[in-house]
Design a protein around this motif. Structure first.
Motif, PDB file in Angstrom:
ATOM      1  N   LEU A   1      49.661  47.490  50.220  1.00  0.00           N
ATOM      2  CA  LEU A   1      50.398  47.478  51.485  1.00  0.00           C
ATOM      3  C   LEU A   1      49.900  48.565  52.438  1.00  0.00           C
ATOM      4  N   ALA A   2      49.570  49.745  51.894  1.00  0.00           N
ATOM      5  CA  ALA A   2      49.165  50.862  52.747  1.00  0.00           C
ATOM      6  C   ALA A   2      47.799  50.651  53.358  1.00  0.00           C
ATOM      7  N   THR A   3      46.932  49.929  52.662  1.00  0.00           N
ATOM      8  CA  THR A   3      45.561  49.742  53.145  1.00  0.00           C
ATOM      9  C   THR A   3      45.365  48.392  53.823  1.00  0.00           C
ATOM     10  N   GLY A   4      46.442  47.670  54.029  1.00  0.00           N
ATOM     11  CA  GLY A   4      46.322  46.396  54.738  1.00  0.00           C
ATOM     12  C   GLY A   4      45.569  45.343  53.959  1.00  0.00           C
ATOM     13  N   GLY A   5      45.858  45.223  52.667  1.00  0.00           N
ATOM     14  CA  GLY A   5      45.224  44.189  51.862  1.00  0.00           C
ATOM     15  C   GLY A   5      44.291  44.721  50.803  1.00  0.00           C
ATOM     16  N   GLY A   6      44.400  46.001  50.481  1.00  0.00           N
ATOM     17  CA  GLY A   6      43.573  46.566  49.410  1.00  0.00           C
ATOM     18  C   GLY A   6      42.153  46.867  49.828  1.00  0.00           C
ATOM     19  N   ASP A   7      41.929  47.076  51.121  1.00  0.00           N
ATOM     20  CA  ASP A   7      40.577  47.387  51.607  1.00  0.00           C
ATOM     21  C   ASP A   7      40.200  48.810  51.182  1.00  0.00           C
TER      22      ASP A   7
ATOM     23  N   LYS B   1      44.971  39.251  44.120  1.00  0.00           N
ATOM     24  CA  LYS B   1      44.089  40.234  44.727  1.00  0.00           C
ATOM     25  C   LYS B   1      43.563  41.156  43.630  1.00  0.00           C
ATOM     26  N   HIS B   2      42.253  41.173  43.470  1.00  0.00           N
ATOM     27  CA  HIS B   2      41.636  42.002  42.445  1.00  0.00           C
ATOM     28  C   HIS B   2      41.391  43.407  43.015  1.00  0.00           C
TER      29      HIS B   2
ATOM     30  N   LEU C   1      41.591  20.094  37.855  1.00  0.00           N
ATOM     31  CA  LEU C   1      41.779  20.808  39.106  1.00  0.00           C
ATOM     32  C   LEU C   1      42.910  21.829  38.991  1.00  0.00           C
ATOM     33  N   PHE C   2      43.967  21.413  38.291  1.00  0.00           N
ATOM     34  CA  PHE C   2      45.092  22.330  38.112  1.00  0.00           C
ATOM     35  C   PHE C   2      44.654  23.566  37.326  1.00  0.00           C
ATOM     36  N   MET C   3      43.939  23.314  36.238  1.00  0.00           N
ATOM     37  CA  MET C   3      43.466  24.440  35.437  1.00  0.00           C
ATOM     38  C   MET C   3      42.476  25.304  36.228  1.00  0.00           C
ATOM     39  N   TYR C   4      41.657  24.625  37.047  1.00  0.00           N
ATOM     40  CA  TYR C   4      40.655  25.362  37.825  1.00  0.00           C
ATOM     41  C   TYR C   4      41.323  26.308  38.817  1.00  0.00           C
ATOM     42  N   PHE C   5      42.370  25.806  39.497  1.00  0.00           N
ATOM     43  CA  PHE C   5      43.044  26.626  40.496  1.00  0.00           C
ATOM     44  C   PHE C   5      44.145  27.500  39.905  1.00  0.00           C
ATOM     45  N   ALA C   6      44.610  27.176  38.696  1.00  0.00           N
ATOM     46  CA  ALA C   6      45.708  27.939  38.096  1.00  0.00           C
ATOM     47  C   ALA C   6      45.198  29.083  37.235  1.00  0.00           C
ATOM     48  N   LEU C   7      44.072  28.873  36.597  1.00  0.00           N
ATOM     49  CA  LEU C   7      43.540  29.920  35.722  1.00  0.00           C
ATOM     50  C   LEU C   7      42.680  30.891  36.532  1.00  0.00           C
ATOM     51  N   PHE C   8      42.788  32.151  36.196  1.00  0.00           N
ATOM     52  CA  PHE C   8      41.934  33.168  36.827  1.00  0.00           C
ATOM     53  C   PHE C   8      41.675  34.276  35.800  1.00  0.00           C
ATOM     54  N   ILE C   9      40.609  34.994  35.992  1.00  0.00           N
ATOM     55  CA  ILE C   9      40.184  36.050  35.072  1.00  0.00           C
ATOM     56  C   ILE C   9      40.160  37.388  35.810  1.00  0.00           C
ATOM     57  N   VAL C  10      40.780  38.346  35.184  1.00  0.00           N
ATOM     58  CA  VAL C  10      40.726  39.726  35.685  1.00  0.00           C
ATOM     59  C   VAL C  10      39.689  40.479  34.868  1.00  0.00           C
ATOM     60  N   GLN C  11      38.669  40.988  35.537  1.00  0.00           N
ATOM     61  CA  GLN C  11      37.583  41.683  34.850  1.00  0.00           C
ATOM     62  C   GLN C  11      38.036  43.049  34.327  1.00  0.00           C
ATOM     63  N   GLU C  12      37.299  43.530  33.341  1.00  0.00           N
ATOM     64  CA  GLU C  12      37.570  44.858  32.791  1.00  0.00           C
ATOM     65  C   GLU C  12      37.366  45.908  33.884  1.00  0.00           C
ATOM     66  N   GLY C  13      38.298  46.858  33.962  1.00  0.00           N
ATOM     67  CA  GLY C  13      38.233  47.886  35.004  1.00  0.00           C
ATOM     68  C   GLY C  13      38.911  47.467  36.289  1.00  0.00           C
ATOM     69  N   GLN C  14      39.552  46.277  36.285  1.00  0.00           N
ATOM     70  CA  GLN C  14      40.267  45.800  37.462  1.00  0.00           C
ATOM     71  C   GLN C  14      41.709  45.457  37.093  1.00  0.00           C
ATOM     72  N   ARG C  15      42.506  45.290  38.130  1.00  0.00           N
ATOM     73  CA  ARG C  15      43.872  44.809  37.962  1.00  0.00           C
ATOM     74  C   ARG C  15      44.096  43.684  38.968  1.00  0.00           C
TER      75      ARG C  15
ATOM     76  N   LEU D   1      46.720  41.754  41.336  1.00  0.00           N
ATOM     77  CA  LEU D   1      48.013  41.850  42.019  1.00  0.00           C
ATOM     78  C   LEU D   1      48.366  40.467  42.555  1.00  0.00           C
ATOM     79  N   VAL D   2      49.509  39.909  42.106  1.00  0.00           N
ATOM     80  CA  VAL D   2      49.901  38.542  42.460  1.00  0.00           C
ATOM     81  C   VAL D   2      50.604  38.541  43.817  1.00  0.00           C
ATOM     82  N   LEU D   3      50.129  37.631  44.680  1.00  0.00           N
ATOM     83  CA  LEU D   3      50.717  37.471  46.016  1.00  0.00           C
ATOM     84  C   LEU D   3      51.259  36.055  46.142  1.00  0.00           C
ATOM     85  N   ARG D   4      52.485  35.937  46.633  1.00  0.00           N
ATOM     86  CA  ARG D   4      53.089  34.626  46.880  1.00  0.00           C
ATOM     87  C   ARG D   4      53.348  34.505  48.374  1.00  0.00           C
TER      88      ARG D   4
END
Length: 329
Positions: A106-112, A64-65, A15-29, A31-34
């Motif tokens: 921040l400018a788009t209210g959540g990357g919309d 946030k991708h 469960l830890f690995m499931y919720f801790a690991l994430f993949i960023v796809q090619e062509g994306q970035r 952004l870590v939110l705490r």
């Protein structure tokens, strides 16, 4: 018991690995939110993950991708006014990309993306309207269009209106390759509040796809063009008639001249023939006058007595019938 303990540990680890690991796809970035806020390091730089597999703190940090590729925004055809106070319907599109993911988020209210395009379209429409107001229709549809697009792109990115002092004050180093590749604009660089950099966006290209006139103006222009073409056609037809009359008059003159010359020649030939005939008659008459008188009398008899029923009453002593009188030898 130990077996259950190991199972529970493995389950928690999974469960830890499931919720801790994430993949960023090619062509994306990523952004870590705490707790909903952009995570920054001790240098106040946003934490941005590149494509690949990464680890975050489960339930505390979220990612946030955001799309890092160049995107295209199609603009709906809109009405603009030129320097000549003439309306134009212009259809255009914009190529843009995110260069500061934290500012953009921040400018788009959540990357919309739709919200970012709304802000971009609003600024683009205002800037394009301002630039078109400086040009006439001829300048927009000819060579000045490329310069117009370049000015609009520069004004959107820098937030300035072409003033050199403003351009020196703001955004002098924003689009340096080093800063773009860092995907973050340092806080020490002063950014014009009306620029795309304030939204974390860079306008890559601006293009006009189509320029049309409003329907009411188009109809009037078509009618005027039709009237002008009809006037030109009438002018050509009148010129053609004039040339036809000239050619016809020249042809009639040539015909009359040729006929007159032919008549002249025929009269000359006839006169010469009559003179030659008279000459021959005179020669013959002078050679044997009595024979000539006899021949002429015979022809007169032939012309006088056409048929058997012809009757002529004349004195027998008349000289006309002297060759028919038996007493006359």
């Amino acid at each position: 018991m130990k077996k259950y303990f190991i199972t529970i540990v493995l389950l928690f680890a999974f469960l830890f690995m499931y919720f801790a690991l994430f993949i960023v796809q090619e062509g994306q970035r990523g952004l870590v939110l705490r707790f909903g806020k952009v995570l920054r390091d001790k240098n106040n730089t946003p934490t941005i993950y590149q494509p690949g597999m990464h680890i975050k703190i489960p339930f505390i940090e979220t990612v946030k991708h955001l799309d890092a590729k160049i995107q295209t925004m199609e603009n709906q055809a809109d009405r603009f006014v030129t320097m000549e106070k003439k309306d134009l319907i212009i259809d255009s599109y914009i190529k843009w990309k995110i260069i500061d993911f934290s500012r953009y988020y921040l400018a788009t209210g959540g990357g919309d993306v739709s919200q970012g395009e709304v802000l971009l379209k609003r600024k683009f429409s205002d800037r394009l309207r301002s630039e078109l107001g400086k040009l006439d229709v001829k300048g927009i549809v000819t060579d000045s269009r490329n310069r117009l697009m370049s000015d609009v792109r520069s004004a959107l990115n820098n937030g300035t209106s072409g003033n050199e002092e403003e351009e020196i004050l703001y955004n002098k180093k924003i689009f340096d390759n080093k800063i773009i590749n860092s995907e973050y604009i340092p806080q020490e660089i002063e950014i014009h509040p009306n620029s795309m950099a304030a939204l974390g966006i860079k306008v890559v290209d601006v293009r006009i796809k189509q320029i049309n006139l409003p329907s009411e103006v188009s109809d009037a222009i078509y009618q005027r063009m039709r009237a002008e073409r009809e006037a030109v056609a009438r002018s050509h037809r009148s010129q053609g008639k004039e040339e036809a009359e000239k050619l016809r008059a020249a042809a009639d003159y040539q015909v009359a001249r040729i006929l007159a010359e032919a008549k002249k020649q025929s009269l000359i030939i006839k006169g010469e023939a009559d003179a030659e005939t008279a000459k021959l008659y005179a020669f013959s008459f002078n050679a044997d006058p009595e024979f000539y008188v006899f021949i002429r009398s015979l022809r007169a008899y032939e012309n006088s007595f056409k048929g058997n029923q012809d009757l002529i009453l004349i004195d027998s002593s008349n000289n006309f019938l002297r060759f028919m009188n038996n007493s006359n030898k």
